[in-house]
Design a protein around this motif. Structure first.
Motif, PDB file in Angstrom:
ATOM      1  N   LEU A  43       6.276   6.314  13.028  1.00 37.73           N
ATOM      2  CA  LEU A  43       6.500   6.577  12.043  1.00 37.73           C
ATOM      3  C   LEU A  43       6.525   7.975  11.873  1.00 37.73           C
ATOM      4  O   LEU A  43       6.291   9.314  12.669  1.00 37.73           O
ATOM      5  N   LEU A  44       7.487   8.963  11.139  1.00 45.66           N
ATOM      6  CA  LEU A  44       7.507  10.291  10.457  1.00 45.66           C
ATOM      7  C   LEU A  44       7.054  10.359   9.469  1.00 45.66           C
ATOM      8  O   LEU A  44       6.156  11.720   9.438  1.00 45.66           O
ATOM      9  N   ALA A  45       6.797   9.612   8.225  1.00 48.60           N
ATOM     10  CA  ALA A  45       6.341  10.424   7.000  1.00 48.60           C
ATOM     11  C   ALA A  45       6.019   8.676   6.632  1.00 48.60           C
ATOM     12  O   ALA A  45       6.591   7.407   6.761  1.00 48.60           O
ATOM     13  N   LYS A  46       5.002   9.370   5.432  1.00 46.04           N
ATOM     14  CA  LYS A  46       4.415   7.452   4.951  1.00 46.04           C
ATOM     15  C   LYS A  46       4.024   8.641   3.134  1.00 46.04           C
ATOM     16  O   LYS A  46       3.121   9.819   2.917  1.00 46.04           O
ATOM     17  N   PHE A  47       4.269   8.261   2.622  1.00 48.14           N
ATOM     18  CA  PHE A  47       4.030   7.651   1.059  1.00 48.14           C
ATOM     19  C   PHE A  47       2.326   6.678   0.756  1.00 48.14           C
ATOM     20  O   PHE A  47       2.768   5.450   0.891  1.00 48.14           O
ATOM     21  N   ALA A  48       1.927   7.229  -0.840  1.00 45.45           N
ATOM     22  CA  ALA A  48       0.830   6.068  -1.547  1.00 45.45           C
ATOM     23  C   ALA A  48       0.623   6.873  -2.433  1.00 45.45           C
ATOM     24  O   ALA A  48       1.010   7.790  -2.682  1.00 45.45           O
TER      25      ALA A  48
ATOM     26  N   LYS B  51       0.614  -1.189   0.589  1.00 50.10           N
ATOM     27  CA  LYS B  51       0.185  -0.208  -0.016  1.00 50.10           C
ATOM     28  C   LYS B  51       1.038   1.103  -0.061  1.00 50.10           C
ATOM     29  O   LYS B  51       0.330   2.341  -0.097  1.00 50.10           O
ATOM     30  N   GLY B  52       2.301   1.469  -0.283  1.00 48.19           N
ATOM     31  CA  GLY B  52       2.864   2.296   0.800  1.00 48.19           C
ATOM     32  C   GLY B  52       4.121   1.956   0.446  1.00 48.19           C
ATOM     33  O   GLY B  52       4.889   0.964   0.998  1.00 48.19           O
ATOM     34  N   GLU B  53       5.008   3.220   1.270  1.00 49.36           N
ATOM     35  CA  GLU B  53       5.890   3.777   1.952  1.00 49.36           C
ATOM     36  C   GLU B  53       6.127   4.952   3.438  1.00 49.36           C
ATOM     37  O   GLU B  53       5.792   5.728   3.788  1.00 49.36           O
ATOM     38  N   THR B  54       7.165   3.406   3.872  1.00 51.78           N
ATOM     39  CA  THR B  54       6.824   4.083   5.712  1.00 51.78           C
ATOM     40  C   THR B  54       7.966   4.774   5.539  1.00 51.78           C
ATOM     41  O   THR B  54       9.251   4.157   5.525  1.00 51.78           O
TER      42      THR B  54
ATOM     43  N   GLY C   6       1.806  11.545   3.661  1.00 51.18           N
ATOM     44  CA  GLY C   6       1.633  11.952   5.072  1.00 51.18           C
ATOM     45  C   GLY C   6       2.657  12.051   6.179  1.00 51.18           C
ATOM     46  O   GLY C   6       2.953  11.693   5.867  1.00 51.18           O
ATOM     47  N   PHE C   7       2.561  12.893   6.636  1.00 46.07           N
ATOM     48  CA  PHE C   7       3.319  13.003   7.591  1.00 46.07           C
ATOM     49  C   PHE C   7       2.261  12.685   9.265  1.00 46.07           C
ATOM     50  O   PHE C   7       1.354  13.411   9.750  1.00 46.07           O
ATOM     51  N   ALA C   8       3.376  12.270  10.043  1.00 44.79           N
ATOM     52  CA  ALA C   8       2.878  12.723  11.916  1.00 44.79           C
ATOM     53  C   ALA C   8       3.695  13.378  12.048  1.00 44.79           C
ATOM     54  O   ALA C   8       4.479  14.402  12.276  1.00 44.79           O
TER      55      ALA C   8
END
Length: 166
Positions: free
Chosen positions: A95-100, A85-88, A108-110
């Motif tokens: 968690l710092l950030a997530k790509f989708a 589903k993405g890259e974390t 998305g940023f934490a």
């Protein structure tokens, strides 16, 4: 009228073949999974794995992806992992950030200052389950948005998570 054993066998085979053909004709067609927009339109659900979606992305999107990934990976201790589903991106398991990537490339940023960040950078607060731990989201489709994301990394995330450059 009596039939020979061969005639009976041929009749049974013919009946079985007809039944199989009928069953095949009646089998329902598989429907493709519909793409569903989430309430905040931050992410479009995709059947394509993240890695494949990035390979098939436009050169422009690939450029944004590489630019943002390199910036995150430039901090000491940050590790990434790719899933379907993405890259974390995490620091010591946090968690710092997530790509989708679905129809759009989303980051998305934490943050412990979700509302402040959303207001300051005009971000969307995602209600998508995929971004439940990184709700401050941006749809990256321009260099200006990529620059805002880099600013968040170098200021907000750096301060909150005490990040240092390699």
């Amino acid at each position: 009228v009596e039939a020979t054993q061969e005639e009976v066998k041929e009749e049974i085979v013919a009946d079985t073949t007809e039944e199989k053909e009928q069953v095949v004709e009646k089998a329902p067609q598989k429907k493709a999974k519909k793409q569903v927009k989430k309430a905040d339109s931050s992410l479009i659900e995709s059947e394509v794995p993240f890695a494949q979606a990035m390979l098939e992305a436009t050169d422009k999107i690939k450029g944004f992806y590489n630019q943002l990934k390199n910036e995150l990976m430039s901090f000491e201790g940050v590790k990434n992992s790719i899933t379907k589903k993405g890259e974390t991106f995490k620091l010591n398991g946090v968690l710092l950030a997530k790509f989708a990537k679905g129809e759009r490339f989303v980051i998305g940023f934490a943050s412990n200052k979700v509302n402040t960040l959303a207001e300051k950078y005009e971000a969307t607060i995602s209600t998508d389950k995929l971004f439940d731990l990184a709700p401050v989201t941006f749809i990256v489709k321009s260099q200006a948005t990529a620059k805002v994301c880099i600013d968040i990394m170098n200021n907000e995330l750096k301060e909150q998570f005490d990040l240092t450059k390699k």
